[in-house]
Design a protein around this motif. Structure first.
Motif, PDB file in Angstrom:
ATOM      1  N   PHE A  43     -25.744 -42.331 -12.121  1.00 49.14           N
ATOM      2  CA  PHE A  43     -26.100 -40.946 -12.427  1.00 49.14           C
ATOM      3  C   PHE A  43     -25.029 -40.171 -13.194  1.00 49.14           C
ATOM      4  O   PHE A  43     -25.304 -39.105 -13.740  1.00 49.14           O
ATOM      5  CB  PHE A  43     -26.426 -40.200 -11.124  1.00 49.14           C
ATOM      6  N   GLY A  44     -23.811 -40.699 -13.237  1.00 45.87           N
ATOM      7  CA  GLY A  44     -22.743 -40.003 -13.941  1.00 45.87           C
ATOM      8  C   GLY A  44     -21.584 -39.674 -13.018  1.00 45.87           C
ATOM      9  O   GLY A  44     -21.779 -39.410 -11.827  1.00 45.87           O
ATOM     10  N   LYS A  48     -23.939 -34.559  -8.972  1.00 42.47           N
ATOM     11  CA  LYS A  48     -24.076 -34.207  -7.568  1.00 42.47           C
ATOM     12  C   LYS A  48     -25.501 -34.500  -7.108  1.00 42.47           C
ATOM     13  O   LYS A  48     -26.458 -33.884  -7.600  1.00 42.47           O
ATOM     14  CB  LYS A  48     -23.745 -32.732  -7.337  1.00 42.47           C
ATOM     15  N   MET A  49     -25.646 -35.426  -6.168  1.00 46.86           N
ATOM     16  CA  MET A  49     -26.956 -35.763  -5.630  1.00 46.86           C
ATOM     17  C   MET A  49     -27.500 -34.580  -4.828  1.00 46.86           C
ATOM     18  O   MET A  49     -26.752 -33.840  -4.198  1.00 46.86           O
ATOM     19  CB  MET A  49     -26.859 -36.995  -4.733  1.00 46.86           C
ATOM     20  N   SER A  50     -28.831 -34.401  -4.862  1.00 43.66           N
ATOM     21  CA  SER A  50     -29.454 -33.289  -4.144  1.00 43.66           C
ATOM     22  C   SER A  50     -30.330 -33.801  -3.004  1.00 43.66           C
ATOM     23  O   SER A  50     -31.090 -34.757  -3.173  1.00 43.66           O
ATOM     24  CB  SER A  50     -30.292 -32.443  -5.111  1.00 43.66           C
ATOM     25  N   ASN A  64     -33.415 -36.337  -3.529  1.00 41.61           N
ATOM     26  CA  ASN A  64     -34.510 -36.117  -4.473  1.00 41.61           C
ATOM     27  C   ASN A  64     -34.548 -37.209  -5.540  1.00 41.61           C
ATOM     28  O   ASN A  64     -35.612 -37.575  -6.029  1.00 41.61           O
ATOM     29  CB  ASN A  64     -34.354 -34.755  -5.165  1.00 41.61           C
ATOM     30  N   GLU A  65     -33.384 -37.741  -5.890  1.00 34.11           N
ATOM     31  CA  GLU A  65     -33.295 -38.747  -6.951  1.00 34.11           C
ATOM     32  C   GLU A  65     -33.946 -40.071  -6.539  1.00 34.11           C
ATOM     33  O   GLU A  65     -33.987 -40.399  -5.350  1.00 34.11           O
ATOM     34  CB  GLU A  65     -31.834 -38.987  -7.329  1.00 34.11           C
ATOM     35  N   ARG A  66     -34.423 -40.798  -7.530  1.00 34.16           N
ATOM     36  CA  ARG A  66     -35.059 -42.102  -7.301  1.00 34.16           C
ATOM     37  C   ARG A  66     -34.472 -43.128  -8.264  1.00 34.16           C
ATOM     38  O   ARG A  66     -33.875 -42.777  -9.286  1.00 34.16           O
ATOM     39  CB  ARG A  66     -36.564 -41.999  -7.527  1.00 34.16           C
ATOM     40  N   VAL A  67     -34.669 -44.408  -7.933  1.00 33.55           N
ATOM     41  CA  VAL A  67     -34.212 -45.484  -8.816  1.00 33.55           C
ATOM     42  C   VAL A  67     -35.331 -46.496  -9.007  1.00 33.55           C
ATOM     43  O   VAL A  67     -36.348 -46.466  -8.312  1.00 33.55           O
ATOM     44  CB  VAL A  67     -32.970 -46.207  -8.247  1.00 33.55           C
ATOM     45  N   ALA A  85     -23.763 -41.703   1.354  1.00 33.54           N
ATOM     46  CA  ALA A  85     -23.343 -42.908   0.630  1.00 33.54           C
ATOM     47  C   ALA A  85     -22.672 -43.893   1.575  1.00 33.54           C
ATOM     48  O   ALA A  85     -22.064 -43.504   2.582  1.00 33.54           O
ATOM     49  CB  ALA A  85     -22.387 -42.530  -0.500  1.00 33.54           C
ATOM     50  N   ARG A  86     -22.771 -45.169   1.259  1.00 40.55           N
ATOM     51  CA  ARG A  86     -22.171 -46.225   2.081  1.00 40.55           C
ATOM     52  C   ARG A  86     -21.039 -46.917   1.328  1.00 40.55           C
ATOM     53  O   ARG A  86     -20.878 -46.754   0.121  1.00 40.55           O
ATOM     54  CB  ARG A  86     -23.232 -47.243   2.481  1.00 40.55           C
ATOM     55  N   ASP A  87     -20.281 -47.716   2.066  1.00 39.61           N
ATOM     56  CA  ASP A  87     -19.195 -48.475   1.441  1.00 39.61           C
ATOM     57  C   ASP A  87     -19.740 -49.503   0.458  1.00 39.61           C
ATOM     58  O   ASP A  87     -19.109 -49.803  -0.550  1.00 39.61           O
ATOM     59  CB  ASP A  87     -18.356 -49.179   2.514  1.00 39.61           C
TER      60      ASP A  87
END
Length: 208
Positions: A43-44, A48-50, A64-67, A85-87
């Motif tokens: 995403f860059g 900032k993920m929402s 809200n974001e999808r892949v 987020a995970r390791d």
């Protein structure tokens, strides 16, 4: 609103079953847990993920974001991303999804990724290769220490659960996962849910 009401009703029913072994069941759709590095790549760097909504397990939520997931034989679009987020990036899909993608991920507990399948993950910005990241989640029950004591089980124990639906089935090798941060709930995927005739509010009965 209706989904939240159903979950609250189920919780109240479970809470009133003193000494019982009834467990609310939730269906876990395909989803991705991204690492911080992969979020930046997809995403860059400064993106900032929402957050879209909180999930039933405390501290867990959906973005809200999808892949898009890309395999040797197929593509799955609009796949949900769960936080925080995970390791290490983890992708959880069903066996049906795996066949569509053309991969063969192992059935594993969350976090057990050594030797698991790889997948390509895409956004409009880029595509990355996620090695040792794809699993079919082993069916499991989240519970607190108090739940475990009441139900007479312990962490990592394997139990059987009868799905009380119009098409009742007994699921074997269900992993008990105990943590003070958990909320009592059994998680199954859509393949298991469809086979058992799952509907919102379906309950399970633990068989030790």
């Amino acid at each position: 609103m209706q989904e939240a009401l159903i979950k609250e009703i189920v919780k109240k029913v479970v809470d009133t079953l003193e000494g019982g072994k009834t467990i609310p069941i939730e269906v876990s759709a395909r989803h991705v847990h991204l690492s911080e590095n992969h979020i930046k790549e997809l995403f860059g760097k400064d993106y900032k993920m929402s957050k879209k909504k909180d999930l039933s397990q405390p501290g867990q939520f959906q973005y809200n974001e999808r892949v898009t997931l890309i395999g040797p034989k197929g593509v799955l679009k609009g796949v949900a991303i769960l936080g925080p987020a995970r390791d290490k990036t983890q992708v959880e899909i069903s066996k049906t999804d795996a066949i569509a993608l053309g991969i063969n991920p192992p059935v594993r507990e969350s976090g057990d990724l050594d030797g698991s399948e790889k997948i390509y993950i895409a956004t409009e910005k880029t595509v990355i290769e996620a090695n040792e990241s794809v699993i079919i989640a082993k069916r499991h029950i989240h519970m607190t220490q108090e739940d475990a004591k009441r139900l007479g089980v312990k962490d990592k124990q394997l139990v059987r659960v009868r799905i009380n639906s119009d098409r009742p089935v007994v699921l074997e090798d269900v992993v008990v996962r105990v943590n003070s941060r958990y909320r009592l709930s059994m998680h199954i995927d859509f393949d298991e849910a469809n086979g058992a005739g799952y509907e919102d509010g379906t309950l399970g009965e633990m068989i030790i």
